[in-house]
Design a protein around this motif. Structure first.
Motif, PDB file in Angstrom:
ATOM      1  N   SER A 130       5.076  54.188   8.633  1.00 47.36           N
ATOM      2  CA  SER A 130       5.346  52.782   8.340  1.00 47.36           C
ATOM      3  C   SER A 130       6.807  52.644   7.923  1.00 47.36           C
ATOM      4  O   SER A 130       7.206  53.121   6.859  1.00 47.36           O
TER       5      SER A 130
ATOM      6  N   LYS B 103       8.174  49.815   7.238  1.00 48.87           N
ATOM      7  CA  LYS B 103       8.190  48.811   6.178  1.00 48.87           C
ATOM      8  C   LYS B 103       8.028  49.449   4.796  1.00 48.87           C
ATOM      9  O   LYS B 103       8.826  49.187   3.877  1.00 48.87           O
ATOM     10  N   TRP B 104       7.013  50.293   4.632  1.00 47.78           N
ATOM     11  CA  TRP B 104       6.748  50.846   3.308  1.00 47.78           C
ATOM     12  C   TRP B 104       7.740  51.944   2.940  1.00 47.78           C
ATOM     13  O   TRP B 104       8.021  52.168   1.755  1.00 47.78           O
TER      14      TRP B 104
ATOM     15  N   THR C 254      10.466  49.862   1.469  1.00 44.88           N
ATOM     16  CA  THR C 254      10.098  49.298   0.169  1.00 44.88           C
ATOM     17  C   THR C 254      10.183  50.331  -0.952  1.00 44.88           C
ATOM     18  O   THR C 254      10.799  50.095  -1.993  1.00 44.88           O
TER      19      THR C 254
ATOM     20  N   ALA D 147       8.221  44.277   0.362  1.00 39.64           N
ATOM     21  CA  ALA D 147       6.787  44.522   0.227  1.00 39.64           C
ATOM     22  C   ALA D 147       5.959  43.367   0.772  1.00 39.64           C
ATOM     23  O   ALA D 147       4.892  43.574   1.368  1.00 39.64           O
TER      24      ALA D 147
END
Length: 495
Positions: free
Chosen positions: A361, A363-364, A367, A468
């Motif tokens: 991921s 995205k994470w 974050t 997030a």
């Protein structure tokens, strides 16, 4: 990939040539920071003037990255990077010949153009590597290239000291800075004759329209206008700083005139964006789902780059003076200790890209890393002269590790937004990194180091919250680019 790096066959051959081009632009771009205090004494500069020169070094990179990104998409990275490397000799000579603050301001503003080279390699690397490996490849390119800041802060003082006999026993910063430009110009010729824009048989995709970034919805058009204003604001902030009484560079009338020119530039930029996107805004054109992208995702990446690369620019620029004054060190020793921050780029930025590729991921990854950036800078906020020097260095290295990993994570996503405008997306995101550097160094010039560290830490935590809840996983984040892979395999060069 690690085996391929040692083979020096394409696509890794192109990667090696390209990260070294970036490395040299960073050596040139940061060739002022290790000599800031020495130059200040020789040219009789006040502390406020030295801090302002650090801002000037970053400011012009903001529009330059956007312009370079557009030229890149049109002409390709091979030609554009080669010309930029050869241009580097101009601001290097101008810096070496400067005799006062005003001349140094002009020289460092010109040097900001050289700092825009990063976006060129982003497109080059994305052409040669498939999406599943893009994070690691971009991380190596960015990290090993950013290592040039370490080269500047660690090696240049040694060269200046070694050639001091040519400067009456003083650190020979003028010759050293000229030398960086000469090497970059020579390598520009080498780069032009050593790489191609794409693998054999692969077409270099160019935007259908030029003049501004193309968006795929009316809502995104207005988002583009808002984000473009932020970059103009940063330049206006620099003009305001140069008009302060202690700096003796601009008067109030000149500052207002520059603001007028910046307003005119923004109007022109907005008009160009309208010409490129009016059919979309008026509802006369709709993009197929496969051609759409959300500009809000670009805006979020711009914010992440403020918090990671923007903070890195500020830290690399101010740490030599910070260590020198906080711990009473000689300037050469302080510069070498400060070089531990950019030194980590050798593996921290690639690690950010690698984790983004392997974690599953993007995205994470972004974050979590951004949270740790905030933690690192908030720890650095506490550093003062009562600290043991090794502990202070350790905290700044902790900050560096995650700031640089965040850069790798950001540019693991950038090439996946929309291939045809990768240069423009990379240029806009990269420009916001410089925007962050200008804002952070302006805060530093008006306050002190603890306030700077606190600002960077709080900004990173806010950015992590937005990632997030609003950052989306790019489509085909971990797939294979069939045309790209086929072209490399056909050439027999995929390791």
């Amino acid at each position: 990939m690690l085996k391929g790096l040692l083979s020096f066959k394409n696509p890794y051959r192109t990667l090696h040539f390209t990260w070294f081009a970036f490395f040299l632009t960073f050596v040139c771009w940061f060739n002022f920071a290790p000599f800031a205090s020495v130059i200040g004494k020789e040219l009789n500069l006040e502390e406020a003037q030295i801090k302002t020169l650090l801002i000037c070094n970053l400011a012009i990179t903001i529009p330059a990255r956007i312009i370079i990104g557009a030229l890149l998409d049109k002409y390709g990275p091979r030609i554009t990077y080669s010309i930029l490397l050869m241009f580097a000799i101009v601001p290097c000579i101008a810096t070496a010949l400067a005799q006062d603050f005003n001349q140094m301001v002009i020289a460092r503003l010109l040097m900001g153009i050289v700092g825009s080279g990063f976006v060129l390699g982003i497109r080059m690397v994305s052409e040669w590597f498939p999406p599943k490996d893009i994070g690691m490849a971009q991380g190596i390119y960015g990290g090993w290239g950013n290592f040039g800041a370490f080269g500047a802060e660690f090696a240049l003082p040694l060269i200046a000291g070694g050639t001091a006999f040519l400067a009456g026993g003083n650190a020979n910063w003028r010759l050293t800075i000229v030398l960086t430009g000469v090497i970059a110009a020579i390598y520009g010729v080498i780069y032009f004759n050593s790489v191609t824009d794409t693998p054999p048989g692969k077409e270099y995709k160019r935007p259908k329209k030029y003049g501004a970034m193309e968006v795929t919805s009316a809502r995104d058009f207005y988002g583009l206008l808002i984000m473009n204003f932020g970059l103009i604001f940063a330049l206006g902030l620099l003009a305001w700083r140069l008009a302060q009484k202690k700096l003796h560079f601009l008067n109030a009338g000149q500052m207002y005139f520059i603001w007028f020119l910046l307003a005119a530039l923004y109007a022109y930029q907005s008009y160009q964006a309208w010409l490129v996107n009016r059919d979309v805004v008026l509802g006369r054109k709709q993009f197929a789902p496969s051609e759409r992208y959300e500009f809000s995702q670009v805006a979020l990446l711009q914010f992440t780059y403020i918090t990671n690369f923007g903070s890195e620019l500020a830290a690399v620029s101010m740490l030599p003076v910070f260590f020198e004054k906080t711990f009473g060190l000689e300037h050469a020793a302080a510069a070498m200790i400060a070089a531990t921050y950019p030194f980590l780029n050798l593996f921290s930025r690639p690690s950010g890209g690698f984790i983004s590729d392997k974690f599953g991921s993007r995205k994470w990854t972004m974050t979590v890393v951004t949270v740790l950036i905030g933690v690192g800078y908030l720890l650095a906020y506490r550093i003062d002269k009562t600290w043991a020097l090794p502990v202070a260095v350790g905290v700044t290295m902790f900050s560096a590790l995650f700031a640089q990993a965040g850069c790798g994570g950001t540019y693991a996503i950038v090439p996946l937004i929309k291939k045809e405008i990768t240069g423009q997306v990379a240029g806009n995101v990269g420009a916001y990194g410089n925007f962050g550097g200008v804002v952070y160094l302006t805060i530093f010039s008006l306050t002190d180091a603890p306030t700077l560290f606190a600002s960077m830490g709080i900004g990173a935590l806010i950015c992590a919250f937005l990632c997030a809840f609003f950052l989306k996983e790019p489509q085909n984040s971990f797939g294979l680019d069939k045309a790209q892979t086929a072209g490399i395999v056909a050439s027999g060069e995929l390791s």
